[in-house]
Design a protein around this motif. Sequence first.
Motif, PDB file in Angstrom:
ATOM      1  N   ASP A   1       8.477   9.713  38.602  1.00 16.89           N
ATOM      2  CA  ASP A   1       8.634   9.072  39.903  1.00 16.89           C
ATOM      3  C   ASP A   1      10.092   9.136  40.351  1.00 16.89           C
ATOM      4  OD1 ASP A   1       8.704   7.495  42.110  1.00 16.89           O
ATOM      5  OD2 ASP A   1       7.736   5.760  41.213  1.00 16.89           O
TER       6      ASP A   1
ATOM      7  N   PHE B   1      11.230   7.960  43.241  1.00 17.24           N
ATOM      8  CA  PHE B   1      11.442   7.041  44.349  1.00 17.24           C
ATOM      9  C   PHE B   1      11.609   5.594  43.887  1.00 17.24           C
ATOM     10  CE2 PHE B   1       8.984  10.642  45.892  1.00 17.24           C
ATOM     11  CZ  PHE B   1       9.792  11.101  46.909  1.00 17.24           C
TER      12      PHE B   1
ATOM     13  N   ARG C   1      19.298   4.628  39.927  1.00 16.63           N
ATOM     14  CA  ARG C   1      18.675   5.670  40.746  1.00 16.63           C
ATOM     15  C   ARG C   1      19.235   7.012  40.281  1.00 16.63           C
ATOM     16  NH1 ARG C   1      19.283   1.072  43.492  1.00 16.63           N
ATOM     17  NH2 ARG C   1      17.559   0.369  44.840  1.00 16.63           N
TER      18      ARG C   1
END
Length: 289
Positions: A151, A153, A201
């Motif tokens: 993932d 995001f 992130r």
Amino acid sequence: MKIFSSIYIRSIYFYCLLTCLLLLSGCNPSFDPLQENDQYYFSMYGYLDASADTQWVRIMPVRDSLFYNPKEIDATVTLQELESGETVTLNDSLFHFSNNRYAHNFWTTHPLKPSGTYRLEAERSDGAASHVSVALPADFPIPIAYIWEPDDFTPDRIEVEGIEQLADVQVIYRNQGRHFPINHIEDTVIVPDGSYKVYIRPWEDIETINTDLGEQLEIPNENREIFVAAATDDFPDFATIDDIISTLPEGISNVESGVGYVGGILSKTIPYKSCFDDNLNRIPCSPTN
């Protein structure tokens, strides 16, 4: 300031701090690092890490802090465990940096104890000395990583508990023998129970690395590590302290009869992945340090 085995906190960048100190010395008539003085003898920068196999601290005479040629310094550096009185003498290593500058990093492989208190002292042959007392934090549980691969995001997350204060969190990205540490201490949330959640992130980290390098690197999870360092509750919040303030003797220095800061940490390095038990409950991964 691994500040600050590994040096990633890499806690206090000596020459950046020293350059600021030299620029500001004209504004502070009580302290000129390039003149003889009887108040400040040595600058001391770094940290003691109870998890590291080798301790490194940069120690330089205050009045000769910028060296443009290799030379010995008049300093005997010792580390004493205050609880037991055991004392070791550190070894001197001369480091050569860009712009033809030199600095002395003192080191020892003597093991340090979690929750211990240590006195680091640099003494000249005439007896003039600078010293600092450093308290190391207690050991803490291995952090748990929540990695959402593939993932791209949802931010990944690191959960840290059982510590007095979080000193540093970094993700170390490795590519062909190079490593790129990205600091995430500012991405930390303190939970009401006193634990910490750090949000990462990785796609932003990779973009930052590629922008800095002018390359397009692919760094898979197996080439990443997470570095977490704990400290005692009196450890300064360097993320919120101006670099200029930190260089001044009146700033955050904890060195007696000297300048600089030496902190105490305990660190753990874990792989960048999620680990589970047989019942698929998330558990800490085995540390890599």
